[in-house]
Every structure is written in structure tokens, then in C-alpha cells.
Design an enzyme around this catalytic site. Structure first.
Site, PDB file in Angstrom:
ATOM      1  N   ASP A 299       0.729  -1.130  -0.146  1.00  0.00           N
ATOM      2  CA  ASP A 299      -0.132   0.173  -0.169  1.00  0.00           C
ATOM      3  C   ASP A 299       0.859   1.412  -0.015  1.00  0.00           C
ATOM      4  O   ASP A 299       1.917   1.156   0.730  1.00  0.00           O
ATOM      5  CB  ASP A 299      -0.761   0.022   1.376  1.00  0.00           C
ATOM      6  CG  ASP A 299      -1.892   1.080   0.970  1.00  0.00           C
ATOM      7  OD1 ASP A 299      -2.642   1.383   0.339  1.00  0.00           O
ATOM      8  OD2 ASP A 299      -1.753   2.119   2.245  1.00  0.00           O
ATOM      9  N   GLU A 341       1.236  -0.498  -4.977  1.00  0.00           N
ATOM     10  CA  GLU A 341       0.265   0.382  -5.347  1.00  0.00           C
ATOM     11  C   GLU A 341       0.876   1.610  -5.567  1.00  0.00           C
ATOM     12  O   GLU A 341       1.373   2.377  -4.784  1.00  0.00           O
ATOM     13  CB  GLU A 341      -0.522   0.447  -3.918  1.00  0.00           C
ATOM     14  CG  GLU A 341      -1.948   1.223  -4.311  1.00  0.00           C
ATOM     15  CD  GLU A 341      -2.447   2.455  -3.502  1.00  0.00           C
ATOM     16  OE1 GLU A 341      -3.450   3.125  -3.604  1.00  0.00           O
ATOM     17  OE2 GLU A 341      -1.677   2.545  -2.324  1.00  0.00           O
TER      18      GLU A 341
HETATM   19  C1  GLC Z   1      -4.039   3.420  -0.408  1.00  0.00           C
HETATM   20  C2  GLC Z   1      -5.385   2.747  -0.365  1.00  0.00           C
HETATM   21  C3  GLC Z   1      -6.480   3.778   0.159  1.00  0.00           C
HETATM   22  C4  GLC Z   1      -5.839   4.528   1.636  1.00  0.00           C
HETATM   23  C5  GLC Z   1      -4.372   5.027   1.414  1.00  0.00           C
HETATM   24  C6  GLC Z   1      -3.915   5.029   2.797  1.00  0.00           C
HETATM   25  O1  GLC Z   1      -4.030   4.488  -1.260  1.00  0.00           O
HETATM   26  O2  GLC Z   1      -5.914   2.415  -1.374  1.00  0.00           O
HETATM   27  O3  GLC Z   1      -7.499   3.321   0.346  1.00  0.00           O
HETATM   28  O4  GLC Z   1      -6.754   5.475   1.968  1.00  0.00           O
HETATM   29  O5  GLC Z   1      -3.370   3.799   0.786  1.00  0.00           O
HETATM   30  O6  GLC Z   1      -3.584   4.094   3.488  1.00  0.00           O
END
Ligand code: GLC
Length: 654
Positions: A299, A341
Site C-alpha cells: 500500500d 500500489e
Molecule cells: C491506499 C489505499 C487507500 C488508503 C491509502 C492510505 O491508497 O488504497 O484506500 O486511503 O492507501 O493507506
């Protein structure tokens, strides 16, 4: 441009052997490396040593470059071995199989689905019981949205983790997770989870101890006893949530300190300059991997390293850390994949693949393509999408993207504005147009949805809504407009058909397979009301799933057509990641054509993004083709396409 960036990532990593070995690093590694000469080792141990030896030099090099701490490196090496010993035998077996078939996840049979455990089936056991539905959806990869312990009301949908080793009690236990992953393994379903490594919840034990003034724990975060340094950071660090959580720091009145909080104030950024943080987070990673997880979604990875006077995004140390994670997982659990991500512009995304010699993530989200797809829906102009697909198709085939239409997050309008500018689009007004269009405020728009993080100052806003609602299913249903519903369903199915034609792994967002619309009930829940992303995080309506075979129903039409397309995809090698993909000129700015070819077979996908019936002629394409859905002959010089329709055509390569 992309290739060039990847090159840079390569040159960044100097050859490991170039670094002189200090007495300390030698000592560190030798502790873990010592193998008595005549010791008989098991096959499993031999596997471990082979993997460890393969990566040791580079891992040590990178670790020492970042931390210059031999004893912490030695500890890491020891613990890797411990986690390996704890790893269950069937997981090791799977690791071995996947090592022999490193492309195991790149086949055309892969289809993902992301789902919230509670929305989908109440809890982990519920998911277990619903595996037959998952299989009915032709899905063999599920992403379980965050399920680790998180405080109520301050959870960011589970992305504020209070304990990396505990499941949220309402969802079950670690044992439930293990039994679910074991059941999935038996069924050939891979399981993905989020590894939220940029921050912890303020309820995490480290955060509590830091707040109480324990220096050891304060050093795991970014703590400042006055405003001076935070103010320096603020000069260069952009804000993630400018309206809901302005600023990158939160003042803790009780502790008399500022703490860095890039996301929400209750999510405290971890300080990876502290090797204790890196080591402990790697232990958490391995602990979870050992529960049978196949894919770790890292993430918010671009944010994990912070330097004063920078944007604190995508710094080179981030790549060092991801590369180390890749090696660590290849040593202990080589069957586990890393999914990064990286919600950034393409030139920042691609370096997260690393290089072919020194790979980082196995897979990345195709985020710009996703946003460009919705831009195309709103403008009926495929030019930017074609350009975007050409860029992606030009990348090495080893780079695997996850393709998706919608996910749990908002859509940020991260488009190629330089190109759009040349075509007369201006960034701010275009974003405004897109947001108006998808809210249904533009004359002919059938979309429904809401803004997210709208900033009245910059005029910037992101967008929330389900695929079906954005395609017009919600409005047509509400107005009981049959014609509009037909069109909405066609658009919804066409978008999926187009997504399945892209190279990579298509991932459905749970509910999209049955055309679920927006859920406005989040507004009544005070824990959710301020976050419009909950609009598309509704409960799965199981009564709708009873209609999946009913062709008269909207659900049945969407489910049935996706089912056919998924089966076509999983049966045809031309859909595999290693096939050649390119776009073909259609002579119509509303119609996109993708060609895929492999081993003498070629298929064409032709997609009409406009509300008008079309007949297109593909430039330079001759030969004979068959419509893959009807079996009828179709000439590339005369392809009839209904409004928002598409055609999959199979032919033979010359
Ligand atoms: C990522 C997740 C999102 C979250 C962020 C902070 O972007 O997809 O939903 O708010 O991380 O952890």
C-alpha cells in the site's frame, strides 16, 4: 520515456561486489552463512541456502548502504531463516512449483476480484462458504480488502493498522485466515492482501508508546517537539487529502509533539530510516506470508521514504526497500508476489518494476489507463486512450499490469494533460467537465456518483461511484427507462470486454459482476459519512446473485455476458501477457481497436465508446474474421457496432 526511466532505475543500483566488505558486514553475514562442511541438509534447507546465497551479496550491499548496521543485518538474516522454518510444508511445496514456473501468474486464465470481507460475506468464514460463487464468477484470485485490526471510526477502511498480527475480531481470527487460504489453495484461487507499510494506526502499540514519550518508539515515527521542521517539510510535500486532512503533520497536544501523518491524522508515518522499523515490518510481512497469502499489495509504496526538502514521493531509497523486500520474499517465500500500489503518472509507476536483472514489484496497477478509460467514456474520444495503450504495449512484456475499471478508491483524474493541451483541453476545466459528467450534471450523461476530496481553492476533485452507476444503470433503473437501461448495460459490458483485451490481469471489483449500483447508506453512518469512497463500498446484494442466470434481468445480462467473455479469455492464448498487443487505427475517434496476436492467431477487439451506432473500417486490415460471440463472418472493412457495442473478432495471421 518509460524505457528510459526503467534504465535509470537499473543504473541506480551499483553492482553489489563494488562495495568493499567491512569487517562488520562480513561478521553479520557469516553468522547466518556458516554451514558446517559435512552437515547433511534437508532438501528444504538446501533450497533455502540456495535462495539465500543467490541474494546475499546484493541484499547486504543495499542494507548496508541504507543502514550501515551490521548487527541489525545479522538479526534480519537470522529471522529470515526462522520464518522459513515456520513456513508450512504445503506453502514450501507451492513455492517450489512456482519457482519452476515463474510465469505462473501471467496466463490468460487469471481473473481477479477485490472484495471487502464484511460486505461480501460477513466474515472470513463467510468468504470460505462463498468460494463456489467466486468460482462461478471464473475468478481465481481474490484480493481481501484490509482485514487486520483497526480502530473503529479511525480505520480509513482498514488502512490504519493497529496490529499486523491480528484479524479484526468482527471478521474472524488468524486461524480463519489460514483455513480460508488453505481452502483457496485447494481450489486454485490465489489470495491477495494489503501490506500497509507506510504508516500504522495511532492505536498501534508502537504509536502508543511513542505518544507516552518512549524514545525508542518515537524514533520509529517522525516526531518533532516544535513546528520548525514540520514547516520545512510542508514547503515541498504535497498533500494527499487536502480537504479532509490538510497538512502532513498532526499536533499531539497530550504528547507536546508534532507527528508526521501524510494520510489521515490517525495514520502515523513510519520512519524507515530506522532499521528497526524495516526489520520489524519485514517480520510482519513474512508472518502474513506464512498465513498462506499469495500476493502482497504494498500500500502507498511511493511514500515510504521521507527526506526534507523533497516531495517525499518515489525517492530512490523507496526502490532500495522494495528491492530488498523482493529478495527477502524470494529467499523465504518465493511463491509470493509483490503488487505495488503506485497511483502516480506512468513515468513514476514503471520504475517500480525495477529492471529485468533486479526486479522490484511483480505487478503494478494500470492506473493511468483506468483513469483514461473513464475520460474516454465522458468525451467519446478514444485518442488519449489509444496513445496510453500504445505506451503500455511498448513496455517489456515482463512488466505485468493489473487492469481494472473500478476499485475501492476514488478515481483521480491523473491524465496526460500535456497531450490533452495540444488538443485544446485545459486541465482545470476538463477535470470540472469530467466531474460534472459523472455526477450526471452534463446534459446527456446517465452517470451517477459523488465527488471526493473536492478542493474549492484549486477546483480539484476526485470521483466515486460503481461501474454500473457510472455507466447509467442506476439512473435508468430509477427512471424505469428501458432504452436507457439497454444502453447502460451495453456500455458496462463493453468496458469489461475492453478491459479483458488489455495485457495483464483483469480485476473485477466485487459487485460489478452483477451491476451493483451506488450505496448511499454510508451517509447515515457517522464513521463513514465524511468519506464518499463508501459510496462504492456497499454490501453485496445476495438476492441479486440469484438472478445471474436470468437473462431478462439486468444482473443476468451483465453477469451472463461477462461470463462468456471471461471464458473466451481463459480459453485463448492470444489473451496471455506474452501475446503481442497493439492498437489499430479505426478512422473514427469514438472507436478503439486492439489487436492481440500469438503463435499465428490474431484477434481484434473493436469498441464503440459513443452513443451512436457505427460501421467502421479498420485501416490496413484485410483477411477473414469471425465474430467470436456469434460465430458469424465479419469483414474488417465493415464492422457494424451498436451504440456502446463491441466486437471480438478472431482471424488467422498471414
Ligand atoms: C491506499 C489505499 C487507500 C488508503 C491509502 C492510505 O491508497 O488504497 O484506500 O486511503 O492507501 O493507506
Amino acid at each position: 520515456m518509460r524505457g528510459k526511466k526503467a534504465e535509470t532505475a537499473k543504473t541506480k543500483k551499483a553492482a553489489p561486489q563494488a562495495k568493499a566488505e567491512t569487517a562488520e558486514t562480513k561478521k553479520a553475514a557469516s553468522k547466518a552463512e556458516t554451514v558446517p562442511a559435512k552437515e547433511k541438509v534437508s532438501k528444504a534447507e538446501a533450497d533455502y541456502r540456495r535462495r539465500f546465497d543467490r541474494h546475499l551479496d546484493e541484499l547486504r550491499w543495499l542494507y548496508m548502504e541504507l543502514y550501515d548496521n551490521g548487527s541489525m543485518f545479522a538479526e534480519l538474516c537470522d529471522r529470515l531463516h526462522e520464518f522459513y522454518e515456520e513456513r508450512a510444508r504445503d506453502l514450501k511445496k507451492k513455492d517450489g512449483e512456482r519457482e519452476k514456473r515463474p510465469d505462473w501468474y501471467k496466463g490468460n486464465d487469471m481473473l481477479g476480484m477485490m472484495l471487502y470481507i464484511d460486505n461480501f460475506a460477513g466474515n472470513l468464514q463467510g468468504v470460505h462458504e462463498k468460494l463456489s460463487y467466486i468460482k462461478r464468477c471464473n475468478v481465481n484470485y481474490i484480493h481481501l480488502m484490509p482485514f487486520l485490526d483497526t480502530p473503529k471510526g479511525r480505520s480509513d477502511g482498514g488502512y490504519a493498522v493497529a496490529d499486523f498480527r491480528k484479524v479484526q475480531p468482527a471478521l474472524g481470527t488468524m486461524e480463519d485466515l489460514e483455513s480460508l487460504t488453505a481452502a483457496c489453495r485447494k481450489e486454485g484461487i490465489s489470495v491477495c492482501m494489503d501490506f500497509v507499510m507506510n504508516h500504522t494506526s495511532e492505536d498501534h502499540e508502537w504509536a502508543k508508546r511513542a505518544r507516552a514519550g518512549e524514545g525508542e518508539y518515537m524514533s520509529r515515527y517522525f516526531f518533532f517537539d516544535n513546528e520548525a521542521i514540520p514547516a520545512e517539510y510542508e514547503k515541498t510535500v504535497p498533500q494527499v487529502f487536502p480537504t479532509t486532512a490538510p497538512g502532513n503533520f498532526t499536533y499531539l497536544a497530550d504528547a507536546g509533539h508534532f507527528v508526521m501523518t501524510s494520510f489521515y491524522p490517525y495514520q502515523w508515518d513510519l520512519n524507515y530510516k530506522n532499521p528497526r522499523v524495516f526489520n520489524e515490518m519485514m517480520y510482519n510481512f513474512l508472518f502474513l506470508a506464512n498465513k498462506g497469502i499469495d500476493i502482497m499489495r504494498i500500500d502507498a509504496v511511493p511514500y515510504i521514504w521521507k527526506e526534507l526538502h523533497t516531495q517525499c514521493r518515489n525517492l530512490k531509497q523507496v526502490h532500495t526497500i522494495v528491492r530488498m523486500m523482493r529478495m527477502i520474499s524470494e529467499i523465504v517465500c518465493p511463491g509470493v508476489l509483490l503488487l505495488g500500489e503506485v497511483v502516480m503518472e506512468p513515468e513514476k509507476v514503471v520504475p517500480y518494476f525495477g529492471t529485468l536483472e533486479k526486479p522490484e514489484c511483480h505487478m503494478l496497477y494500470n492506473v493511468t489507463t483506468m483513469a483514461t478509460t473513464w475520460h474516454t467514456v465522458a468525451t467519446r474520444d478514444v485518442r488519449l486512450l489509444k496513445r496510453q495503450l500504445d505506451i503500455v504495449n511498448g513496455l517489456p512484456k515482463e512488466y505485468l499490469f493489473l487492469n481494472y475499471l473500478r476499485c475501492h478508491d476514488d478515481i483521480g483524474w491523473g491524465l496526460d494533460y500535456d497531450t490533452l493541451h495540444q488538443w485544446g483541453f485545459e486541465e482545470r476545466s476538463h477535470k470540472q467537465y469530467l466531474n460534472d459528467y459523472f455526477q450526471g450534471l452534463e446534459g446527456d450523461s446517465g452517470s451517477r456518483g459523488e465527488l471526493y476530496n473536492a478542493d474549492p481553492v484549486s477546483g480539484d476533485a476526485r470521483f466515486c461511484g460503481t461501474t454500473a452507476s457510472m455507466c447509467g444503470v442506476e439512473k435508468a433503473g430509477f427512471e424505469q427507462d428501458e432504452e436507457a437501461m439497454k444502453q447502460a448495460v451495453r456500455l458496462d459490458v463493453m468496458l469489461h470486454a475492453y478491459m479483458f483485451m488489455q495485457s495483464g490481469i483483469p480485476v473485477l471489483y466485487s459487485g460489478d459482476e452483477i451491476g451493483e449500483v451506488n450505496d448511499y447508506s454510508y451517509k447515515e453512518d457517522p464513521d463513514k459519512a465524511a468519506d464518499s469512497r463508501y459510496l462504492h463500498r456497499g454490501k453485496l446484494d445476495w438476492t441479486l446473485t440469484e438472478q445471474i442466470s436470468d437473462e431478462e434481468s439486468v444482473t443476468g445480462q451483465i453477469f451472463g455476458q461477462l461470463d462468456r467473455l471471461e471464458k473466451i479469455r481463459s480459453a485463448g492464448k492470444v489473451f496471455a501477457a506474452q501475446a503481442d498487443a497493439r492498437t489499430v487505427e479505426t478512422g473514427d475517434t469514438s472507436v478503439l481497436c486492439i489487436s492481440r496476436s500469438c503463435e499465428g492467431e490474431e484477434i481484434l477487439g473493436v469498441f464503440n465508446f459513443s452513443e451512436y451506432n457505427k460501421e467502421v473500417s479498420l485501416c490496413g486490415v484485410t483477411g477473414e474474421y469471425k465474430d467470436m460471440l456469434t460465430g458469424d463472418d465479419v469483414s474488417p472493412a465493415k464492422i457494424p457496432l451498436p451504440a456502446y457495442g463491441f466486437c471480438y473478432m478472431a482471424g488467422k495471421q498471414k
